[in-house]
Scaffold this motif. Structure first.
Motif, short mmCIF file in Angstrom:
data_model
loop_
_atom_site.label_atom_id
_atom_site.label_comp_id
_atom_site.label_asym_id
_atom_site.label_seq_id
_atom_site.Cartn_x
_atom_site.Cartn_y
_atom_site.Cartn_z
N VAL A 351 0.83 -1.20 0.00
CA VAL A 351 0.00 0.00 0.00
C VAL A 351 0.87 1.25 0.00
O VAL A 351 0.52 2.28 -0.61
CB VAL A 351 -0.97 -0.01 1.20
N GLU A 352 2.03 1.19 0.67
CA GLU A 352 2.92 2.36 0.68
C GLU A 352 3.42 2.68 -0.73
O GLU A 352 3.55 3.84 -1.11
CB GLU A 352 4.12 2.11 1.61
N TYR A 355 0.84 4.48 -2.71
CA TYR A 355 0.73 5.92 -2.41
C TYR A 355 1.47 6.74 -3.46
O TYR A 355 1.04 7.83 -3.84
CB TYR A 355 1.31 6.24 -1.03
N ASP A 356 2.61 6.22 -3.94
CA ASP A 356 3.40 6.93 -4.94
C ASP A 356 2.76 6.85 -6.32
O ASP A 356 2.95 7.74 -7.15
CB ASP A 356 4.82 6.36 -5.01
N GLN A 359 -0.94 9.77 -6.71
CA GLN A 359 -0.59 10.90 -5.87
C GLN A 359 -1.73 11.87 -5.60
O GLN A 359 -1.75 12.53 -4.57
CB GLN A 359 0.59 11.66 -6.49
N SER A 361 -4.83 11.20 -5.01
CA SER A 361 -5.82 10.65 -4.10
C SER A 361 -5.29 10.72 -2.68
O SER A 361 -4.09 10.80 -2.46
CB SER A 361 -6.10 9.21 -4.49
N THR A 362 -6.20 10.69 -1.71
CA THR A 362 -5.77 10.69 -0.32
C THR A 362 -5.27 9.31 0.08
O THR A 362 -5.63 8.30 -0.53
CB THR A 362 -6.93 11.08 0.61
N LYS A 363 -4.47 9.27 1.12
CA LYS A 363 -3.98 7.98 1.60
C LYS A 363 -5.13 7.10 2.07
O LYS A 363 -5.10 5.88 1.93
CB LYS A 363 -2.96 8.19 2.72
N GLN A 364 -6.16 7.74 2.61
CA GLN A 364 -7.32 6.99 3.07
C GLN A 364 -8.00 6.30 1.88
O GLN A 364 -8.39 5.12 1.97
CB GLN A 364 -8.30 7.90 3.78
N GLN A 365 -8.14 7.01 0.78
CA GLN A 365 -8.78 6.44 -0.40
C GLN A 365 -7.92 5.33 -1.02
O GLN A 365 -8.44 4.29 -1.44
CB GLN A 365 -9.06 7.53 -1.42
N ILE A 366 -6.61 5.56 -1.08
CA ILE A 366 -5.71 4.55 -1.63
C ILE A 366 -5.74 3.28 -0.76
O ILE A 366 -5.77 2.16 -1.26
CB ILE A 366 -4.28 5.10 -1.74
N THR A 367 -5.72 3.49 0.56
CA THR A 367 -5.78 2.36 1.48
C THR A 367 -7.06 1.56 1.27
O THR A 367 -7.04 0.32 1.24
CB THR A 367 -5.69 2.84 2.93
#
Length: 446
Positions: A351-352, A355-356, A359, A361-367
């Motif tokens: 998931v980290e 994140y890259d 970019q 999108s929010t981390k919450q959405q990516i998670t």
């Protein structure tokens, strides 16, 4: 805490692919360099940049991009016949190797017909998008005007037409035979028309998709750098995938990597087509009346044989662009970018690392997207999971939307309310909303 939906536009997805693929080291014959440009490259080899070395002592400092050392020799492959799709994929697309197809566009109607007089008479009424300034500056405005109005201005004013190929003109530009099957027709992202009086200079940048550029008139000179050299290329504007370096006066104290990076020079002449692979860095200059069309398409990881006939060699030289109605969806563009990332990271991605890749999108959405796709719960995403049937539903659950049609309708409604006059003079929209910020992000040389 809830988050608002993120609507991915085509430019956003194109510029947010930030991963690398392994390249083959094969190279062929070198592309020719016109004598009038040779002086730009006749500089000594780079010297070490250790302590005490001043800017004035650095070869190429405050000189045009590419002055720090001669281009690589041999250069990129030069072919005088366009390969079939399978050969093109295996030799150039799969591992990312540039190639120039000499004279490949010479039989197209766009090559034969697109004079100023013909374009003004046949398509002068069409609305097009025009950049302010031939040296690319992404903070400047993008204007709307008629094609005939642009043709009246472009030889005298500092303007540059950069617009989608209008449907009315798509019968006259063609896709080369290398794109006619294998999954390429359904991977098309966009086709852009570039039109100027010459003297244009792009920023140093990369594209998150593969690219074929065909030049109908004039010539272009391309500074091209292997994507494996990313450590030497400072992309200090990652949101739009470009470097802020001045291509006319490279400050090697601020961008030291450009003082040692190996590079390729490619000169495109009238009728040539150039394949620039996904993620390769490039900057482009144009000469003379300049008219070109580029085709962006998703970087494919495999060749789809099901849409090819047994007789690949029997494919026509090209087919009109108007024959291809389907374009890759935003969902498929995002999925392909994630898949390319998985390929880079050896078959699995965390998931980290995602994140890259996404970019905006929010981390919450990516998670949330990651967790929805991670079907076995091992906290790593596989290629099979990325291509699961639940991908669209996973994006929806993460509030990542792909409602391009809604965005386009809103832009049209805004445009209809605007007046058609501006400071450049002529029929251009006058309201502050005439500035097409989305297109400004998308349009770059090549």
């Amino acid at each position: 805490m809830t988050t608002s939906p993120v609507c991915f536009s085509l430019p956003t997805l194109i510029y947010q692919a930030i991963f690398l693929l392994v390249l083959s080291n094969s190279r062929g014959s070198v592309a020719s360099l016109p004598e009038q440009h040779a002086a730009m490259h006749s500089t000594p080899d780079v010297v070490p940049q250790g302590d005490g070395v001043q800017g004035a002592d650095l070869p190429g400092h405050l000189k045009p991009l590419g002055s720090h050392r001669p281009p690589e020799d041999p250069g990129i492959d030069v072919l005088h016949r366009v390969p079939d799709p399978l050969d093109f994929f295996n030799r150039y697309v799969k591992d990312g190797s540039p190639v120039i197809f000499k004279g490949a566009a010479q039989n197209m109607d766009s090559y034969k017909l697109w004079t100023d007089e013909y374009l003004s008479k046949s398509y002068g009424h069409l609305k097009v998008e025009v950049e302010e300034g031939k040296k690319e500056n992404r903070s400047k405005d993008l204007w709307h005007m008629s094609l005939s109005n642009f043709i009246q201005k472009y030889q005298k004013e500092d303007v540059y037409l950069v617009t989608d190929v209008p449907p009315e003109m798509s019968d006259e530009f063609c896709l080369l035979r290398c794109l006619l099957c294998g999954g390429f027709p359904t991977s098309l992202v966009d086709t852009i028309l570039w039109y100027s009086s010459g003297g244009t200079k792009s920023v140093l940048h990369f594209d998150g998709v593969d690219n074929i550029n065909c030049i109908m008139d004039g010539s272009k000179e391309v500074f091209l750098v292997d994507k494996r050299e990313q450590a030497n290329i400072n992309i200090d504007h990652p949101e739009q995938s470009f470097s802020g370096v001045d291509v006319d006066k490279v400050d090697l104290t601020k961008y030291p990597g450009l003082g040692q990076v190996p590079w390729y020079n490619v000169t495109m002449e009238r009728g040539d087509c150039l394949f620039i692979p996904y993620r390769w860095f490039h900057a482009v200059r144009s000469w003379g009346r300049n008219l070109a069309v580029n085709v962006w398409f998703i970087h494919r990881l495999w060749f789809n044989e099901t849409d090819c006939s047994d007789e690949l060699m029997a494919l026509p030289e090209y087919v009109p662009l108007s024959s291809f109605k389907t374009r890759a969806s935003h969902l498929e563009i995002l999925r392909s970018e994630i898949a390319n990332g998985i390929e880079v990271y050896g078959g699995l991605i965390t998931v980290e690392e995602m994140y890259d890749l996404i970019q905006r999108s929010t981390k919450q959405q990516i998670t949330q997207l990651f967790q929805s796709l991670d079907q076995n719960g091992d906290k790593k995403l596989s290629m099979k999971e990325a291509y699961s049937e639940s991908f669209a539903e996973a994006c929806k659950s993460a509030d990542i939307s792909f409602d391009k049609e809604k965005d386009d309708e809103e832009e049209v409604e805004e445009g209809d309310e605007e007046e058609e006059e501006d400071d450049i003079g002529g029929e251009v929209e006058n309201d502050e909303a005439h500035r097409s910020t989305g297109r400004e992000e998308e349009h770059e040389e090549l």
